[in-house]
Design an enzyme around this catalytic site. Structure first.
Site, PDB file in Angstrom:
ATOM      1  NE  ARG A 173      -5.175  10.812  -5.495  1.00  0.00           N
ATOM      2  CZ  ARG A 173      -5.720   9.790  -6.319  1.00  0.00           C
ATOM      3  NH1 ARG A 173      -5.953  10.119  -7.452  1.00  0.00           N
ATOM      4  NH2 ARG A 173      -6.285   8.809  -5.702  1.00  0.00           N
ATOM      5  N   GLY A 206       0.950  -1.307   0.053  1.00  0.00           N
ATOM      6  CA  GLY A 206       0.044  -0.159  -0.006  1.00  0.00           C
ATOM      7  C   GLY A 206       0.822   1.210  -0.214  1.00  0.00           C
ATOM      8  CG  ASP A 262     -11.856   1.346 -10.026  1.00  0.00           C
ATOM      9  OD1 ASP A 262     -13.060   1.719  -9.910  1.00  0.00           O
ATOM     10  OD2 ASP A 262     -10.773   1.184  -9.112  1.00  0.00           O
ATOM     11  CG  ASN A 263      -7.674   4.963 -13.197  1.00  0.00           C
ATOM     12  OD1 ASN A 263      -7.902   4.727 -12.097  1.00  0.00           O
ATOM     13  ND2 ASN A 263      -6.528   4.122 -14.099  1.00  0.00           N
TER      14      ASN A 263
END
Length: 492
Positions: free
Chosen positions: A62, A5, A154-155
Site C-alpha cells: 500500500r 499476521g 484507527d481507520n
C-alpha cells in the site's frame, strides 16, 4: 485471526482492486502498488461459523503519504473512568507534541508557515482542515454508494484519505440502512450513519489532542464546520450527478432527497439509475417518457430480489420470546438484544407478507408511477436550468458531459470481486487484471467485458460458486445489476 499476521488472497484482491477503483473515481485514497501471493497457506474461518479452510498467503503493497491515523493519537489516552483502560503512552505529552509537529509541518506546511509563532492557533487551523477534509471525503463516499464497513478511529486518516479496505462494499439496491459488513450486527457503520460516525471520530481526535488544543476550541470548530462542509460538498456533487450546471437552488436538496426516496421505494440500483439519468429528455414527449420508464424500472429490484432482501431472519419462536422478554423484563432485554434489531425484523416480516400478495405486474406498475412522479419534478428543474440559456444544444452537451463524468458506469460490485477472487484462487489472475482495467476507466463504456463463467463441477466449489455457475449461464456485463446469487455473498 490466528494472530499470525498473515493476509490472505481473498481480502488482498478486494483491497487491491477497491483502492485503485476509488482513486480512479477521484476519491482521496491510499493506493495499491502490487499484490503478491505465494503457496504458503493459513487456516481461516471466513464466516466464524466453525468451517475453516486453508487460504493462500498474500501481501498487498500500500502506498500513501502517511498511514498516521486519528487512533495514532489515542496512545496517550488517560485511564477510562469506567474500564480503567489507558493508552500505552499515557502521560508522554512530549511524544504527542513531536507527533503533532511532524504531522502539521510535513503534511500541512502552509498551516505551519502561517501560524509558526502560535501553536494553539496552528493546531486549531490543522483541526479545522482535517475536519473539512473528512467531511468532503465521506460526502464523496455517499455520492458513489461506498460503504467502508469499519469506521473506527484507527481507520481514519490524519490527511483525509480512504484507508483500510476491509469489509467494504458498494451499494447495489439503494437502501439508506445498508450494512456492508456481515459482522456489524448493530448497524453502527451502516451507509446512512457514515457521516455521523466520521464526525464522532473527529470528536475522539479532538479529545486526543488535549492539552495541545483545548477541547473548547476543537469542539466549536467541529460544531461549526463539519455538517456545513459535508452538506455543501454533498449537494455540489449531487448537482453534478443530476446535471444541474447553471443554477444552485435551495429546492435542489429536496429534489435529491425525493430521488433517493424513489430509489428506496422501488429498490433502484444506485449506480445504474444515476448513470441512466443523463439520457432523460427535458422535452415532454409521452413516447420518450414511456421508453425511459421502461429503462429505469428495469434497474429496480424484481419481486424475487425483494423477497430475498426482506426474508425474515429470525426464527418465529425466537422473535416471539424476544418480544415477550421486552415486555416482561426490559432491563434484561436491553442486555441481550437491541430494540432496533427487533423493529427491523418486524418490518421485514410485514414487507415480506405484502410481497407475497404482489404480482410482478403490480410491482412494475407501482414502480412506474413512483418514477413518473419524480421525473416530472426533475423535468421542471431542468427547464429552469434552460430558461436563460441561449444555446440549448451546447447546454445539453455540457449537461450530459458533467453527468457522465460524475456518474460511474462501473464500480467494484461484490459479485464482480467474487468472480475475480474465485478465478485467482484457482490460479487464474486474468480476471483480476480485467476488472482492474475496467475500474481504471469507470466512467467510460467498455466493450467485451463480462463475468468469467464458473465451472459448476469444480471439485471443492463453494455453495455460492456453484449457485453462481448455475445462475450465470451467459456472460453478464460488468455494469449489470447483481444476479440473484450475489445476495448470498457475505463480507465480514
Amino acid at each position: 485471526r490466528q494472530a499470525d499476521g498473515r493476509k490472505v488472497l481473498r481480502s488482498s484482491i478486494r483491497e487491491f482492486l477497491c483502492s485503485e477503483a476509488m482513486f480512479h473515481l477521484g476519491i482521496p485514497t491510499t493506493r495499491a502498488g502490487t499484490c503478491v501471493t505465494s503457496d504458503s497457506k493459513v487456516i481461516r474461518d471466513i464466516f466464524y461459523d466453525g468451517n475453516p479452510k486453508n487460504e493462500r498467503c498474500t501481501v498487498v503493497l500500500r502506498i500513501a503519504s502517511t498511514f498516521i491515523r486519528f487512533g495514532s493519537f489515542e496512545i496517550f489516552k488517560p485511564p477510562d473512568e469506567y474500564t480503567g483502560r489507558k493508552g500505552p503512552s499515557v502521560n508522554r505529552n512530549d511524544i504527542r507534541i513531536q507527533m503533532l509537529d511532524y504531522v502539521i509541518s510535513t503534511f500541512y506546511p502552509e498551516i505551519q508557515e502561517a501560524y509558526s509563532d502560535n501553536s494553539v492557533q496552528r493546531n486549531a487551523a490543522f483541526f479545522k482542515e482535517i475536519t473539512k477534509r473528512t467531511a468532503r471525503l465521506v460526502a464523496e463516499w455517499q455520492c458513489v454508494g461506498f460503504c467502508h464497513g469499519v469506521l473506527n478511529t484507527d481507520n481514519m486518516s490524519i490527511v483525509g484519505l480512504t484507508i483500510d479496505y476491509g469489509p467494504f462494499g458498494f451499494m447495489d439496491r439503494y437502501d439508506p440502512e445498508h450494512i456492508c459488513n456481515g459482522s456489524d450486527n448493530t448497524g453502527r457503520y451502516a451507509y446512512n450513519k457514515q457521516p455521523e460516525i466520521c464526525k464522532w471520530n473527529l470528536g475522539k481526535l479532538a479529545e486526543a489532542l488535549v492539552p495541545e488544543l483545548p477541547l473548547e476550541i476543537s469542539e466549536l470548530i467541529l460544531a461549526e464546520e463539519y455538517d456545513t462542509e459535508f452538506e455543501k460538498h454533498y449537494l455540489q456533487k449531487m448537482r453534478k450527478k443530476l446535471g444541474l450546471i447553471q443554477l444552485e437552488l435551495e429546492e435542489d436538496s429536496k429534489l435529491v432527497a425525493e430521488l433517493l426516496e424513489t430509489m428506496h421505494l422501488t429498490g433502484g440500483d444506485f449506480t445504474n439509475i444515476f448513470y441512466l439519468l443523463s439520457s432523460f429528455s427535458v422535452h415532454s414527449d409521452p413516447s420518450k417518457l414511456e421508453d425511459f420508464l421502461e429503462k429505469v424500472t428495469s434497474q429496480c429490484a424484481s419481486l424475487e430480489e425483494l423477497k430475498v432482501a426482506f426474508k425474515p431472519q429470525m426464527d418465529p419462536r425466537q422473535l416471539s420470546m424476544m418480544l415477550m422478554l421486552a415486555q416482561s423484563n426490559p432491563q434484561l432485554f436491553a442486555l441481550i438484544g437491541t430494540k432496533d434489531n427487533i423493529n427491523k425484523e418486524l418490518e421485514r416480516i410485514e414487507q415480506f407478507s405484502k410481497l407475497q400478495q404482489l404480482t410482478a405486474d403490480d410491482l412494475l406498475s407501482r414502480n412506474k408511477r413512483h418514477w413518473k412522479e419524480w421525473l416530472e419534478k426533475y423535468r421542471v428543474r431542468l427547464q429552469k436550468e434552460m430558461e436563460n440559456v441561449s444555446d440549448a444544444d451546447a447546454w445539453n452537451a455540457d449537461h450530459v458531459s458533467i453527468m457522465n463524468s460524475n456518474n460511474p458506469k462501473y464500480i467494484l460490485r461484490n459479485y464482480i470481486a467474487q468472480n475475480a477472487i474465485e478465478a485467482a484462487e484457482n490460479g487464474d489472475f486474468s480476471e483480476v487484471r480485467n476488472v482492474l482495467k475496467l475500474l481504471e476507466n469507470p466512467f467510460q463504456e467498455a466493450e467485451n467485458f463480462g463475468e468469467v463463467k464458473e465451472d459448476a463441477e469444480e471439485e471443492g466449489a463453494t455453495a455460492t460458486a456453484a449457485a453462481c455457475a448455475r445462475e450465470t449461464s451467459s456472460r453478464l456485463p460488468y455494469c449489470s445489476k447483481p444476479p440473484l446469487w450475489a445476495s448470498e455473498l457475505c463480507v465480514t
